[in-house]
Design an enzyme around this catalytic site. Structure first.
Site, short mmCIF file in Angstrom:
data_model
loop_
_atom_site.label_atom_id
_atom_site.label_comp_id
_atom_site.label_asym_id
_atom_site.label_seq_id
_atom_site.Cartn_x
_atom_site.Cartn_y
_atom_site.Cartn_z
N GLU A 475 0.83 -1.39 0.02
CA GLU A 475 -0.04 0.00 0.01
C GLU A 475 0.95 1.26 0.04
O GLU A 475 1.79 1.42 1.01
CB GLU A 475 -0.80 -0.09 1.23
N GLU A 506 -4.08 -7.09 2.77
CA GLU A 506 -2.77 -7.57 3.51
C GLU A 506 -2.61 -9.08 3.30
O GLU A 506 -1.52 -9.53 2.98
CB GLU A 506 -2.63 -7.53 4.96
N GLN A 528 1.92 -2.22 5.64
CA GLN A 528 2.06 -0.71 5.90
C GLN A 528 2.57 -0.67 7.62
O GLN A 528 3.54 0.05 7.75
CB GLN A 528 1.11 -0.12 5.82
N ASP A 531 0.97 -3.50 13.12
CA ASP A 531 -0.43 -3.89 13.50
C ASP A 531 -1.37 -4.64 12.94
O ASP A 531 -2.18 -5.25 13.10
CB ASP A 531 -1.16 -2.68 14.28
N TYR A 532 -1.04 -4.20 11.34
CA TYR A 532 -1.94 -4.71 10.24
C TYR A 532 -1.44 -6.05 9.60
O TYR A 532 -1.99 -6.53 8.76
CB TYR A 532 -2.21 -3.78 9.20
N HIS A 573 -1.14 1.84 15.81
CA HIS A 573 -0.27 2.49 15.32
C HIS A 573 1.30 2.13 15.86
O HIS A 573 2.25 2.69 15.47
CB HIS A 573 -0.29 3.92 14.82
#
Ligand SMILES: Cc1ncc(C[n+]2csc(CCOP(=O)(O)OP(=O)(O)O)c2C)c(N)n1
Length: 785
Positions: A475, A506, A528, A531-532, A573
């Site tokens: 991304e 993802e 990115q 956390d993701y 984040h």
């Protein structure tokens, strides 16, 4: 010929089920009812093509020669010899197919010259993410001129990736994510949906709106003359001529135009039910069972052959009978090949036990152990081990000359079984990450001081220039050059196929990377924020991390997953969910560089190796100034070697990533009160300190604190186990070992939220100071509590 093949496959299903029910195998899942469609699909499959499918595909595997009947049974019995079960060497459940892409030394075979199947996994729908990359690779090989010389992987991108998926698995999110990604990427995939109306016992009305997946997929259909979207076909699973015609036509278009296609195969049946776990009479009505009998593709195929005068009933009966005995013969050979080494091992163990019995006071007990072992009709290796163990326990107080032989035998068997069941978690090739030569970073007077992101930028620039196989995506990676500008300007320089944007997806970013890597490319896939990564973690864990191990070195996917984490601000984040991730991706390397020069060195190492790895960059280090090494494209940082970033004699402080700076600041304060802290950056969580550097420090200080931002019991506990238990640090401790992790909750927002959620300088100071206070309260009085 096709009838013969269909009969063979059906017979395999019937015999396979019988074997499981008779206790010779643990579980069985078969492909009956799906034969005709798979025979048709095989007609469109060419050398260089890839399959990414699931456990129903035995007929396709037989039809393409990617699996033999004997190999199928070897896997059913869990035969651990890779020659017998080339897909998994007995590590995977039956019908988990794979071809061997690698030579025994780990180098690639000529994939363009062979038919290929990526290795199956059990979680339904999980074959879809990697299909994205397997198909997209053809587009890259066709459109990037610099890849044209790589003819052992592709000829002009003419290869198709064939996906297969069950109707019920289309209810999974990753199915839709993969379809969308394949469409967006214009990746030449031909996806077959085997629709038998059920997912185990659950009917389509509970799986999908309108009970018709191709109708739902209509929005993806391309308009006439457009290249955007899919060709979508629906065809009956018992209609032989329609299946053959549709597959040949669909594949031809996919191959030529690189427009993907979906083939919804309807009215399929499942004559024996889902698997050996239960019977379908429990959930199918009489009417449905009757319908299935009438629409069984083999019954219909026979009718069609007779109606068209291609053969007589007697001829077909004869083919059926011949295939019956052929399959039985192959099964028998597979069973004997599986059992004979085990019988030999049993014989050896029982002879040793017998020899010992002749001199033992416990002869009767030993002979009983031996007899029980020999009486087992189908012994397992664990039975032999258990008997050996019992025998050794029985004679534990006796001093017998032959005892050592049995102990030796047990130890050797343990080593053999380690190899059988646990080898190949990581690469064993000359290009394994631990074999990459170390090239030190070179700094000179002219080395400029630049922002952290500029160090990475220079590293990626050099890597893209060096290796045309390097493909970076994620991304905001393309146009923007990633949210922190590591790829700034590189899309302009190397083109939109080398450095590209992806949708927010993802799981399929990971799948895209796996598929590309399995076809010889070198992807850097960016997630990115750390956390993701959780969205991609299932695929990382189930597919990427297990790949080399579950094929016993038959396949590899040297994917680099790049992400950024630790300190920023906000619940989603600033995460540092390292232990969760680390434990889910055993089989990958996990690197946590404290700054961008170390990160660049790791990328240089990984790009020269053939292993998958996760690199977690420190989020708030992109804007910190660092010196740019003169040999930014060449220097490498070795894995598994911690760095002492501050020397000290009183306490060892072990940490990594963003906490290194906190630890150094705390160490400075501690020094002011007379405590010298040795700060060690572990640098790579897996592999962890392969030469015991931390233990060396502990021998000097006798006290140790582990600090990070993960939850209590997370990565600090992992590091503690590594040093105290595995390295034997326990023997060198003069104070209890301590962990100082973050809070059990996610980090709260804002700088104060961060301060109170994660270890801060004052807390680190206190943790170290407390240890010294316990030892010498007079010299180190408590002044803060
Ligand atoms: C993620 C996941 N959830 C559940 C299961 C258990 N399971 C195995 S097969 C299956 C049904 C799949 O049905 P379908 O996709 O229609 O394929 P079929 O077996 O009918 O060919 C289920 C629920 C699984 N393997 N993976």
């Amino acid at each position: 010929m096709d009838f013969r093949l269909a009969c063979r496959s059906r017979q395999v299903s019937l015999v396979g089920r019988r074997e499981v029910m008779g206790g010779k195998a643990k579980f069985g899942i078969f492909g009956e009812g799906k034969e005709l469609a798979q025979i048709a699909m095989a007609k469109a499959f060419r050398k260089g093509d890839f399959r990414s499918g699931y456990y129903r595909d035995q007929t396709f595997m037989f039809a393409t020669g990617m699996t033999t009947v004997k190999e199928f049974f070897a896997q059913l019995y869990a035969h651990t010899d890779v020659e017998a079960d080339p897909a998994s060497a007995g590590r995977a459940m039956n019908a988990h197919f794979a071809t061997r892409s690698l030579n025994p030394d780990g180098s690639w075979k000529n994939l363009a010259g062979m038919v290929n199947s990526s290795a199956d996994v059990s979680p339904t729908g999980s074959q879809m993410p990697r299909l994205v990359g397997l198909a997209y690779a053809s587009r890259l090989y066709r459109e990037l001129e610099a890849l044209h010389p790589f003819t052992t992987f592709s000829h002009n991108g003419d290869e198709i990736a064939f996906g297969t998926v069950g109707n019920a698995a289309t209810a999974e999110g990753i199915f839709w994510e993969a379809i969308n990604a394949i469409g967006v990427l214009k990746a030449p995939a031909l996806i077959s949906i085997w629709d038998d109306g059920y997912g185990i016992s659950v009917r389509n009305e509970h799986q999908m709106v309108k009970q018709n997946i191709s109708e739902l997929l209509n929005g993806f259909r391309r308009d006439r003359g457009s290249q955007d979207g899919f060709d979508i076909y629906a065809v009956r699973g018992w209609d032989y001529p329609a299946l053959v015609e549709t597959y040949l036509q669909a594949a031809e278009t996919v191959r030529r135009e690189h427009v993907p296609a979906i083939l919804h195969v309807i009215e399929m049946t499942q004559p024996q039910g889902h698997s050996t776990s239960g019977s379908h009479e429990r959930y199918k009505t009489k009417k449905r069972l009757e319908w299935e009998r009438d629409h069984d593709c083999l019954v219909k195929f026979r009718r069609w052959i007779l109606d068209n005068g291609c053969a007589t009933d007697q001829e077909l009966d004869q083919i059926e009978a011949e295939e019956g005995s052929q399959v039985e013969g192959a099964r028998k050979t597979a069973w004997e090949a599986y059992l004979s080494p085990i019988l030999e091992e049993r014989q050896a163990a029982s002879e040793l036990i017998q020899e010992i019995a002749t001199r033992s006071a416990h002869a009767t007990a030993l002979e009983k152990i031996k007899k029980n072992l020999l009486d087992l009709p189908h012994p397992l290796r664990r039975d032999i081990l258990a008997a050996t163990f019992q025998a050794l326990m029985t004679i534990r107080a006796e001093n017998l000359p032959k005892k050592a032989l049995l102990v030796n035998w047990k130890v050797n068997q343990a080593a053999a079984n380690e190899e059988r069941y646990s080898s190949h978690l990581h690469s064993t090739s000359a290009s394994a990450a631990l074999n990459i030569p170390v090239v030190d970073a070179v700094y000179s007077e002219d080395s400029p001081l630049v922002h952290g992101f500029e160090v990475l930028n220079a590293c990626f620039d050099a890597a893209l220039a060096r290796d045309p196989r390097l493909i970076a995506f994620g991304e905001d990676v393309g146009r923007l050059g990633d949210v922190n500008q590591g790829f700034r300007g590189l899309q302009e320089k190397y083109g939109a196929l080398r450095v590209s944007d992806t949708g927010i997806r993802e799981a399929t970013i990971l799948g895209q990377a796996i598929g590309l890597a399995q076809r010889g490319l070198r992807p850097i896939a960016e997630i990115q924020y750390l956390d993701y990564l959780l969205y991609a973690l299932q695929i990382m864990s189930d597919d990427l991390a297990t790949l080399h191990w579950r094929t016993k070195g038959g396949q590899k996917a040297p994917v680099i997953v790049r992400t950024r984490g630790h300190r920023l601000e906000g619940i989603w984040h600033s995460g540092s969910l390292m232990a969760g991730i680390l434990h889910f991706v055993r089989g990958m390397h996990v690197l946590v560089p404290r700054d961008m020069a170390q990160a660049a060195g790791f990328y240089n190492t990984l790009l020269r190796s053939d292993e998958p790895a996760l690199v977690v960059e420190v989020l708030n280090a992109y804007r910190i100034k660092e010196r740019l090494p003169d040999n930014i494209g060449e220097f490498t940082v070795p894995l598994g070697l911690p760095q002492v970033i501050r020397e000290g004699s009183d306490v060892t402080l072990v940490t990594y990533g963003a906490c290194c700076r906190i630890a150094l600041e705390a160490a400075k304060l501690l020094s002011q009160v007379g405590i010298e802290t040795e700060v060690i950056d572990v640098q790579t969580l897996s592999p962890f300190d392969i030469h015991g550097r931390i233990l060396e420090s502990l021998k000097k200080t006798s006290r140790i604190v582990f600090v990070d931002e993960d939850v209590p019991g997370g990565t600090t506990a992992y590091m503690l186990q590594e040093v105290i238990e595995k390295q034997g640090g326990y023997f060198w401790l003069d104070s209890p070992p301590r962990t100082l992790p973050g809070k059990p909750h996610r980090p709260a927002y804002g700088s104060d939220g961060d301060y109170w959620s994660k270890p801060n300088v004052e807390q680190v100071f206190e943790a170290v100071y407390d240890l010294l206070h316990e030892v010498d309260p007079a010299s180190y009085p408590l002044f803060y509590k």
